[in-house]
Write a protein that holds these residues in place. Structure first.
Motif, PDB file in Angstrom:
ATOM      1  N   VAL A 236      13.806  83.099  43.335  1.00  0.00           N
ATOM      2  CA  VAL A 236      12.488  82.822  43.908  1.00  0.00           C
ATOM      3  C   VAL A 236      12.315  83.565  45.231  1.00  0.00           C
ATOM      4  O   VAL A 236      11.249  84.124  45.524  1.00  0.00           O
ATOM      5  CB  VAL A 236      12.286  81.299  44.115  1.00  0.00           C
ATOM      6  CG1 VAL A 236      10.971  81.017  44.832  1.00  0.00           C
ATOM      7  CG2 VAL A 236      12.312  80.580  42.775  1.00  0.00           C
ATOM      8  N   VAL A 259       5.262  76.147  44.383  1.00  0.00           N
ATOM      9  CA  VAL A 259       5.325  75.952  42.927  1.00  0.00           C
ATOM     10  C   VAL A 259       6.739  75.575  42.495  1.00  0.00           C
ATOM     11  O   VAL A 259       6.945  74.696  41.648  1.00  0.00           O
ATOM     12  CB  VAL A 259       4.879  77.237  42.195  1.00  0.00           C
ATOM     13  CG1 VAL A 259       5.219  77.153  40.701  1.00  0.00           C
ATOM     14  CG2 VAL A 259       3.388  77.456  42.378  1.00  0.00           C
ATOM     15  N   ALA A 260       7.741  76.219  43.120  1.00  0.00           N
ATOM     16  CA  ALA A 260       9.132  76.052  42.682  1.00  0.00           C
ATOM     17  C   ALA A 260       9.795  74.790  43.216  1.00  0.00           C
ATOM     18  O   ALA A 260      10.944  74.505  42.858  1.00  0.00           O
ATOM     19  CB  ALA A 260       9.947  77.276  43.123  1.00  0.00           C
ATOM     20  N   CYS A 261       9.145  74.003  44.012  1.00  0.00           N
ATOM     21  CA  CYS A 261       9.738  72.784  44.569  1.00  0.00           C
ATOM     22  C   CYS A 261      10.292  71.890  43.451  1.00  0.00           C
ATOM     23  O   CYS A 261       9.622  71.647  42.448  1.00  0.00           O
ATOM     24  CB  CYS A 261       8.713  72.013  45.387  1.00  0.00           C
ATOM     25  SG  CYS A 261       9.368  70.488  46.087  1.00  0.00           S
ATOM     26  N   ALA A 262      11.510  71.393  43.645  1.00  0.00           N
ATOM     27  CA  ALA A 262      12.198  70.627  42.594  1.00  0.00           C
ATOM     28  C   ALA A 262      12.224  69.129  42.877  1.00  0.00           C
ATOM     29  O   ALA A 262      13.147  68.433  42.457  1.00  0.00           O
ATOM     30  CB  ALA A 262      13.620  71.149  42.440  1.00  0.00           C
ATOM     31  N   TRP A 569      10.352  72.090  33.604  1.00  0.00           N
ATOM     32  CA  TRP A 569      10.357  72.642  34.966  1.00  0.00           C
ATOM     33  C   TRP A 569      10.218  74.166  34.930  1.00  0.00           C
ATOM     34  O   TRP A 569       9.433  74.761  35.677  1.00  0.00           O
ATOM     35  CB  TRP A 569      11.646  72.210  35.671  1.00  0.00           C
ATOM     36  CG  TRP A 569      11.698  72.508  37.145  1.00  0.00           C
ATOM     37  CD1 TRP A 569      10.677  72.390  38.042  1.00  0.00           C
ATOM     38  CD2 TRP A 569      12.834  72.956  37.884  1.00  0.00           C
ATOM     39  NE1 TRP A 569      11.112  72.730  39.307  1.00  0.00           N
ATOM     40  CE2 TRP A 569      12.430  73.084  39.229  1.00  0.00           C
ATOM     41  CE3 TRP A 569      14.144  73.254  37.549  1.00  0.00           C
ATOM     42  CZ2 TRP A 569      13.295  73.500  40.235  1.00  0.00           C
ATOM     43  CZ3 TRP A 569      15.017  73.655  38.557  1.00  0.00           C
ATOM     44  CH2 TRP A 569      14.596  73.782  39.876  1.00  0.00           C
ATOM     45  N   THR A 572       6.604  75.185  33.668  1.00  0.00           N
ATOM     46  CA  THR A 572       5.576  74.966  34.696  1.00  0.00           C
ATOM     47  C   THR A 572       5.759  75.943  35.854  1.00  0.00           C
ATOM     48  O   THR A 572       4.768  76.401  36.444  1.00  0.00           O
ATOM     49  CB  THR A 572       5.616  73.519  35.211  1.00  0.00           C
ATOM     50  OG1 THR A 572       6.937  73.193  35.671  1.00  0.00           O
ATOM     51  CG2 THR A 572       5.217  72.538  34.116  1.00  0.00           C
ATOM     52  N   ASN A 573       7.014  76.282  36.168  1.00  0.00           N
ATOM     53  CA  ASN A 573       7.253  77.273  37.211  1.00  0.00           C
ATOM     54  C   ASN A 573       6.786  78.655  36.772  1.00  0.00           C
ATOM     55  O   ASN A 573       6.170  79.393  37.562  1.00  0.00           O
ATOM     56  CB  ASN A 573       8.742  77.314  37.575  1.00  0.00           C
ATOM     57  CG  ASN A 573       9.114  76.316  38.647  1.00  0.00           C
ATOM     58  OD1 ASN A 573       9.205  76.649  39.828  1.00  0.00           O
ATOM     59  ND2 ASN A 573       9.314  75.069  38.256  1.00  0.00           N
ATOM     60  N   GLY A 576       3.069  78.692  36.910  1.00  0.00           N
ATOM     61  CA  GLY A 576       2.652  78.698  38.304  1.00  0.00           C
ATOM     62  C   GLY A 576       2.870  80.045  38.973  1.00  0.00           C
ATOM     63  O   GLY A 576       2.008  80.545  39.710  1.00  0.00           O
ATOM     64  N   PHE A 577       4.040  80.651  38.710  1.00  0.00           N
ATOM     65  CA  PHE A 577       4.318  81.979  39.278  1.00  0.00           C
ATOM     66  C   PHE A 577       3.284  83.004  38.807  1.00  0.00           C
ATOM     67  O   PHE A 577       2.818  83.849  39.588  1.00  0.00           O
ATOM     68  CB  PHE A 577       5.719  82.444  38.870  1.00  0.00           C
ATOM     69  CG  PHE A 577       6.836  81.758  39.598  1.00  0.00           C
ATOM     70  CD1 PHE A 577       6.582  80.795  40.567  1.00  0.00           C
ATOM     71  CD2 PHE A 577       8.159  82.077  39.329  1.00  0.00           C
ATOM     72  CE1 PHE A 577       7.608  80.162  41.242  1.00  0.00           C
ATOM     73  CE2 PHE A 577       9.200  81.453  39.995  1.00  0.00           C
ATOM     74  CZ  PHE A 577       8.924  80.488  40.950  1.00  0.00           C
ATOM     75  N   ASN A 594       1.759  71.793  42.044  1.00  0.00           N
ATOM     76  CA  ASN A 594       3.064  71.132  42.136  1.00  0.00           C
ATOM     77  C   ASN A 594       2.922  69.622  41.966  1.00  0.00           C
ATOM     78  O   ASN A 594       3.692  68.978  41.264  1.00  0.00           O
ATOM     79  CB  ASN A 594       3.718  71.464  43.480  1.00  0.00           C
ATOM     80  CG  ASN A 594       5.008  70.691  43.699  1.00  0.00           C
ATOM     81  OD1 ASN A 594       5.035  69.685  44.409  1.00  0.00           O
ATOM     82  ND2 ASN A 594       6.083  71.169  43.106  1.00  0.00           N
ATOM     83  N   ASP A 598       4.453  67.538  38.637  1.00  0.00           N
ATOM     84  CA  ASP A 598       5.632  66.725  38.970  1.00  0.00           C
ATOM     85  C   ASP A 598       5.846  65.594  37.981  1.00  0.00           C
ATOM     86  O   ASP A 598       6.980  65.182  37.724  1.00  0.00           O
ATOM     87  CB  ASP A 598       5.492  66.122  40.372  1.00  0.00           C
ATOM     88  CG  ASP A 598       6.055  67.044  41.448  1.00  0.00           C
ATOM     89  OD1 ASP A 598       6.739  68.019  41.083  1.00  0.00           O
ATOM     90  OD2 ASP A 598       5.824  66.780  42.635  1.00  0.00           O
TER      91      ASP A 598
END
Length: 611
Positions: A236, A259-262, A569, A572-573, A576-577, A594, A598
């Motif tokens: 990322v 977007v990449a928040c876990a 995950w 969706t990433n 989003g990217f 995000n 979630d």
């Protein structure tokens, strides 16, 4: 400073986060300042754990989330930052809830243990503190009472409800030689039992230790998430820096981090593990941590001990052949007297069978126990020799071919061990004694076979007994005459020969080395020795082999759910990217995206609660 500790801290963070978000949507004065303050304060636990991971030279999920929090605050997307804080607070609260549930379960277990116990001493009933009961004491359990310790019934019969300990709802009739679990309720009848597990060795105490250890162990899936973050975060970062170099816009890089928040994975994976361990506990199975749920999913070979695992571990007379011309009543009387003082499985089996035929038996005038061979006794003025052919030979008793053929037929056809009997130097008969297979053993092996699991039986018995038991239970592979070190070498050989993930199922001291060495050790918890339970990674409290299929099913289902969380995950990433890199989505939209996505992996994990 209790208000700064878990879970009070998390409750405060969640309450303040919710209040701040509601306040901001009302567009009241100073809403941005309030959001910033709560985002900053709420981020401190995450920043602290990320810093600790950095000190250990590793990248964790906390590192990932710290970047997302910093990115949100850098572009003044305070609602997004506060929402991330809310999710992470919920994850911490969920972890604390799992821990507290374990402590509550332990308290409930100890509440099942009576404070007092009734002992029989010299024919009198004496009430003592349950903690004063010693191994070997005779304990009386009447209707309406709970068993204060583990024991074996020596007289009487009763119906016990074991649901509070094993999850088995149907009452179980306990008769002579049956095991009784501490904390279980006597619903009907009365028994006298010999205490076999007291204090730390009782089932209640051992279960409490297992539950306490289980909630402390982190699962492989949770570790996998950290490892995933270890390589995904640099990717990322590279993509973000590359996007900034190409576009010259810092907002693009910030949006990628948002977007990449876990934060969703921090909740979803522990949630799945908690649901799976709850399912297992309801079936009478305890995993010593989530890691073993993952390992159970990969089991491809199961190695099973015979005695006490595939069988009940209690010898019974399967057949008896009394020599022609021998008086049957005298035969049983002499056999009962010879074995009356012998505390050994074969001897107990013969004595119990003789008691059925004649009732009260005489005491031997004298007896000598020849370890590994049998017993030589004097009963009612007659010499009785009972044991192996070697023992009879040592006492001058000659075996004919007809006698040997009779014994071999018992061994070959019935899978029994032969015990010869001679009276005053003359052959009197032969017993065929066997360990009875568990009622569910054959069906359990068949279920494992249908699931693609290879089953192998290891036993110290001779080739004939092993072959008979394997054929009876439908096991295609077995190894006979196995010492503990042989079992260990066999497990190591299977692991070297790429037999996949190898599980060992056992219950005794001789199984402990193999249980420890296997990829996953599974112990029979009720009848199992403490050392076997300690060495194992999974414990079956019900001693029901059908739970093996449950263990594998729970493991495979949970693995599927967790991998599904990761796939969600990633998808969706990826979406989003794409939206960020095509210019369709900026930081504000990325924060909302995000937030909206979630819930997808969390809802996926919650499917386990409905099973």
């Amino acid at each position: 400073m209790n208000f700064l500790r878990t879970p009070t801290r998390e409750y405060g963070i969640i309450a303040l986060s919710c209040a701040a978000l509601l306040y901001s949507f009302a567009h009241l004065p100073y809403d941005a300042i309030m959001l910033f303050a709560i985002a900053l304060v709420g981020s401190l636990p995450t920043f602290s754990r990320a810093l600790e991971a950095t000190r250990q030279r590793r990248i964790s999920i906390e590192t990932f989330n710290s970047f997302a929090l910093v990115a949100s605050m850098a572009v003044l997307e305070m609602r997004s930052a506060v929402f991330i804080v809310l999710m992470l607070g919920s994850a911490a609260l969920l972890d604390d809830y799992t821990s507290s549930q374990a402590h509550h379960a332990i308290e409930e277990l100890f509440a099942l243990k009576p404070l007092r116990a009734t002992l029989e001493r010299e024919g009198q009933l004496v009430e003592v503190a349950a903690g004063d009961v010693k191994e070997g004491d005779m304990v009386v359990v009447s209707v309406g009472q709970r068993a204060p310790v583990d024991g074996v019934v020596v007289s009487g019969s009763a119906s016990f409800n074991e649901s509070s300990v094993t999850g088995e709802s149907a009452p179980i009739i306990k008769r002579i030689d049956d095991a009784v679990i501490s904390g279980t309720l006597n619903e009907d009848g009365s028994i006298k039992m010999r205490a076999t597990g007291v204090g730390k060795n009782s089932t209640i105490e051992r279960m409490a230790e297992l539950i306490d250890a289980a909630q402390k162990n982190k699962s492989r899936s949770e570790k996998l998430a950290d490892r995933f973050a270890g390589w995904f975060l640099p990717v990322v970062a590279v993509v973000g820096v590359g996007a900034y170099v190409v576009t010259g816009q810092v907002n693009v890089m910030i949006a990628l981090f948002l977007v990449a928040c876990a934060d969703d994975m921090a909740v979803a994976i522990p949630l799945a593990m908690m649901a799976a361990m709850g399912q297992a506990a309801r079936r009478g199975v305890i995993f010593k941590g989530g890691e073993w749920i993952d390992t159970a999913a990969r089991i491809s070979t199961i190695v099973l001990d015979k005695t006490g695992t595939l069988t009940y571990g209690q010898r019974h007379v399967q057949d008896v052949r009394i020599a022609e011309g021998v008086d049957e009543w005298e035969f049983w009387t002499l056999c009962a007297g010879a074995e009356k003082m012998i505390d050994q499985p074969l001897g107990r089996a013969i004595y119990n069978e003789a008691a059925v035929h004649i009732g009260k038996s005489p005491d031997p005038d004298e007896f000598v126990n020849r370890a590994g061979k049998g017993v030589v006794a004097s009963v009612a003025g007659k010499q009785v020799v009972m044991g192996s052919e070697l023992l009879l030979s040592e006492n001058g008793i000659v075996m004919t071919e007809a006698m040997r053929d009779s014994a071999q037929e018992l061994v070959r056809v019935r899978g029994t061990s032969a015990v010869f009997v001679a009276v005053d130097g003359a052959y009197a008969g032969v017993f065929g004694i066997a360990d009875v297979p568990r009622a569910e053993a054959g069906a359990s092996i068949a279920t494992l076979r249908r699931a693609g699991i290879r089953s192998i039986m290891l036993t110290g018995d001779n080739e004939e007994v092993a072959a008979y038991m394997a054929q009876t239970l439908g096991i295609n592979e077995y190894r006979a005459r196995m010492l503990p070190e042989d079992k260990l070498r066999e497990v190591e050989s299977l692991m070297r020969d790429h037999a996949g993930t190898v599980a060992v199922v056992g219950d005794g001291i001789n199984d402990a080395p193999a249980l420890s060495r296997a990829d996953v050790g599974i112990a029979m918890g009720t009848t199992g020795m403490a050392v076997a339970v300690e060495a194992a990674d999974i414990v079956i409290l019900t001693d029901d082999l059908s739970r093996l299929a449950d263990i594998i099913t729970i493991g495979r289902t949970t693995r599927s759910i967790v991998y599904g969380d990761m796939v969600i995950w990633l998808i969706t990433n990826a979406v989003g990217f794409s939206l960020v890199l095509t210019g369709f989505m900026g930081p504000a939209f990325a924060a909302f995206y995000n937030f909206a996505t979630d819930f997808l992996p969390i809802m996926n994990s919650m499917r386990l609660f409905r099973r």
